[in-house]
Design an enzyme around this catalytic site. Structure first.
Site, PDB file in Angstrom:
ATOM      1  N   GLU A  71       0.820  -1.220   0.000  1.00  0.00           N
ATOM      2  CA  GLU A  71       0.000   0.000   0.000  1.00  0.00           C
ATOM      3  C   GLU A  71       0.846   1.259   0.000  1.00  0.00           C
ATOM      4  OE1 GLU A  71      -0.621  -2.647   1.874  1.00  0.00           O
ATOM      5  OE2 GLU A  71      -2.521  -3.331   1.035  1.00  0.00           O
ATOM      6  N   HIS A  79     -11.319  -4.645   8.491  1.00  0.00           N
ATOM      7  CA  HIS A  79     -11.859  -4.504   7.133  1.00  0.00           C
ATOM      8  C   HIS A  79     -13.192  -3.770   7.139  1.00  0.00           C
ATOM      9  CE1 HIS A  79      -8.983  -7.802   6.690  1.00  0.00           C
ATOM     10  NE2 HIS A  79      -8.978  -7.598   5.393  1.00  0.00           N
TER      11      HIS A  79
END
Lengths: 322, 325
Positions: free
Chosen positions: B60, B129
């Site tokens: 990321e 998440h």
């Protein structure tokens, strides 16, 4: 051997920028201690050959993202001593009118990629510049410089890996001065050479003497040629020593003085002078002339910085967005 | 008009921008053959090829940082994070590079990048998440933050984001992906920085964004049956915040409740409440209320997660408390 293609003008240029970097750094440290500068300086004394020996190979389609102790790249890529010095003094004539430091300044038109105050934070950005070069179909390369300390960060891993997977024209140039602020290399990593980390990414890793400007040139030239031919990234490790504290405010009291002084016996300027004189490439009077010219450029820049105005306050909230 | 899901609307926006501008490309994890973690990019690899639909390693920080570098080179990356929660890994690149690059060049360098990410709970995906991240990012000048609540806005705002020369964080809610709505056929954009009154009313302003707009509208329907006429305002863009549209609504209704899915403490609701009391203090007839998630990590199990999340009933209760005090 790439160095064999160097002509006397190239040697003059190498010596000019080595000397200029050293002289400018000494002056910056002196003036900082007198309270004249705003920018927290991180001296590059003793490490000049790395930026100069590799930076001299960069052309107009190439990019560089210099690290803290890599001042030579800026000068070789067209940042003027005047604007850099004005930046150190926090003046409006400095980079981005005082909004950025000189040591992280960026100007894509001149191929200088803005750095980050977060150690290693510039590496993924440099990979993106490499991607841009590839997408443009250019033969350019991007050189990103960093210290051995950066190689402990996750960004080093992510950037090296992505550049290798996509075979991007990125030169990862590690200035290994064996110090990460106050930590020694033994406390940073359990390996002897940074360059062996390249194996883990499937790219070449090369270690060369960072205090020998011609060794730096030779290793960099090979990596650039490889990158321009589409061969992908290289990790270049240049060994050197840090002569001063981490930053200009650091008294460096945690290191053995005798050891630090011994580093100065391996001075990149002295090393190069010896080669130039011994091989008769330049004469003593040539060196004197070059030094004088470099000193003048630096002195003029200091004068310019001192005379420049501070930024007007009304620009502070401008250009946050375009 | 045509009916599209938010997923289709976002995909269409990306597809149209890829076709319109050769500088646009997509970068992220498993966007190509896999089609993206929520299938937003499905089919795009076949149409545009791997140079435009770029699959990265699980990196990321490199995704965001590499997008910054490519944007500095004049390209217009649309980066995707699989889940908004993963922005923590890319946060340094977002905060210290993307957000600052224009200022550090004193405006001489545009930085056209879009960072897309799905956030939010309600899908029993657990604490890593399901989070809402917008307030983590709100305190960073130099970024724009967009949170669409429906297919029309998702497409129009994303197209505006891609054409914007500033870095735009485009936060999608995963429960909205299957929500269908009317979308104009052909070219249109929705401007960044404009809130929208999505239901007119006179008794209280429910100010919300993203998935909670749907819940706010449901609450307004229930309240209407009880004689409370609520106005619902969709913020759409947290930075820049359209203070005037929000204040105008509050000047009319004289009451406000701010609804978002993130926990209340330190959430965007605090900022919105602060600007509203500055802009409409003399009109306020009640304290500004806030509805958000509980002050806990997002729990995994359905019953716990539903207890954690704000919902229609919690909005109804808060509105009644403010209207009848």
């Amino acid at each position: 051997m790439y160095v064999e293609k160097l002509n006397p003008k190239d040697y003059e240029k190498l010596y000019y920028y080595l000397y200029l970097t050293r002289y400018a750094d000494e002056l910056i440290c002196k003036n900082y201690k007198q309270g004249m500068l705003q920018e927290s300086h991180h001296s590059c004394q003793g490490e000049e050959a790395i930026a100069v020996g590799s930076g001299i190979l960069l052309g107009k389609d190439d990019y560089v993202c210099p690290s803290l102790r890599a001042r030579g790249y800026f000068y070789l890529k067209g940042a003027t001593l005047k604007e850099m010095m004005a930046g150190m003094y926090g003046k409006v004539t400095g980079p981005s009118r005082g909004k950025n430091t000189s040591h992280h300044m960026g100007d894509m038109d001149r191929g200088i990629v803005c750095g980050s105050g977060i150690i290693g934070g510039a590496l993924p950005v440099a990979v993106g510049v490499g991607l841009g070069i590839k997408k443009r179909g250019s033969k350019g390369v991007v050189l990103v410089s960093f210290g051995d300390g950066s190689t402990s960060r996750g960004d080093f891993h992510e950037a090296m890996n992505l550049a290798a997977v996509w075979k991007l024209p990125v030169l990862f140039v590690c200035e290994n001065n064996r110090m990460a602020m106050g930590n020694t290399i033994e406390g940073e990593m359990a390996i002897d050479r940074v360059a062996i980390r390249a194996d883990a990414y499937g790219m070449p890793g090369v270690t060369a003497n960072g205090n020998d400007v011609l060794a730096v040139y030779e290793a960099t030239a090979a990596a650039i040629e490889r990158a321009r031919k589409g061969g992908g990234p290289t990790l270049l490790e240049f060994t050197t020593h840090r002569w001063t504290g981490h930053g200009v405010k650091d008294a460096d009291a945690y290191r053995d003085r005798a050891v630090v002084e011994s580093y100065k016996q391996d001075c990149p300027l002295d090393n190069f002078r010896k080669v130039l004189l011994a091989k008769g490439i330049l004469k003593k009077r040539d060196l004197d002339r070059i030094e004088k010219a470099a000193m003048k450029e630096v002195d003029d820049a200091v004068e310019y910085a001192v005379q420049s105005d501070h930024p007007p306050v009304d620009i502070v909230a401008t250009n946050v967005y375009v | 008009m045509t009916i599209l899901s938010v997923r289709q609307a976002i995909r269409e926006a990306m597809r149209e921008e890829l076709l319109r501008d050769d500088k646009v490309f997509l970068i992220g994890e498993s966007l190509g053959p896999y089609g993206g973690s929520f299938k937003l990019t499905e089919g795009l690899l076949a149409e545009f090829g791997p140079e435009k639909i770029m699959d990265t390693p699980l990196s990321e920080s490199a995704i965001v940082g590499c997008s910054v570098g490519a944007a500095m080179m004049g390209f217009r990356p649309i980066a995707e994070l699989m889940f908004a929660d993963f922005v923590t890994i890319g946060m340094d690149q977002l905060v210290n590079n993307a957000a600052k690059m224009i200022y550090l060049h004193d405006g001489a360098l545009p930085l056209p990048l879009v960072l897309r990410m799905p956030e939010g709970g309600g899908a029993t995906m657990g604490p890593h998440h399901s989070q809402c991240v917008e307030s983590w990012i709100l305190n960073i000048p130099g970024l724009k933050i967009v949170l669409p609540s429906n297919a029309h806005d998702a497409k129009g705002l994303l197209k505006s984001a891609v054409r914007d020369d500033n870095p735009v964080v485009f936060i999608e809610h995963k429960l909205l992906y299957n929500e269908k709505g009317e979308v104009p056929e052909g070219e249109y954009t929705v401007p960044i920085g404009k809130a929208k009154v999505v239901r007119e009313g006179k008794d209280i302003s429910i100010i919300s964004y993203s998935y909670m707009v749907k819940k706010s509208l449901e609450a307004a329907d229930i309240l209407a049956k009880e004689g409370i006429d609520a106005e619902v305002v969709d913020v759409r863009t947290l930075r820049p915040l359209d203070v005037e549209t929000l204040a105008e609504s509050v000047r009319k209704t004289e009451k406000a409740v701010i609804v978002h899915e993130a926990p209340v403490t330190g959430g965007a609701g605090g900022e919105i409440a602060a600007v509203l009391q500055e802009a409409a203090f003399d009109y306020l007839d009640a304290p500004i209320g806030r509805v958000g998630a509980l002050e806990t990590p997002v729990p995994y199990s359905y019953t716990l997660e539903q207890a954690y999340l704000p919902n229609t009933q919690k909005i109804v209760d808060k509105v009644k408390q403010l209207v009848t005090r």
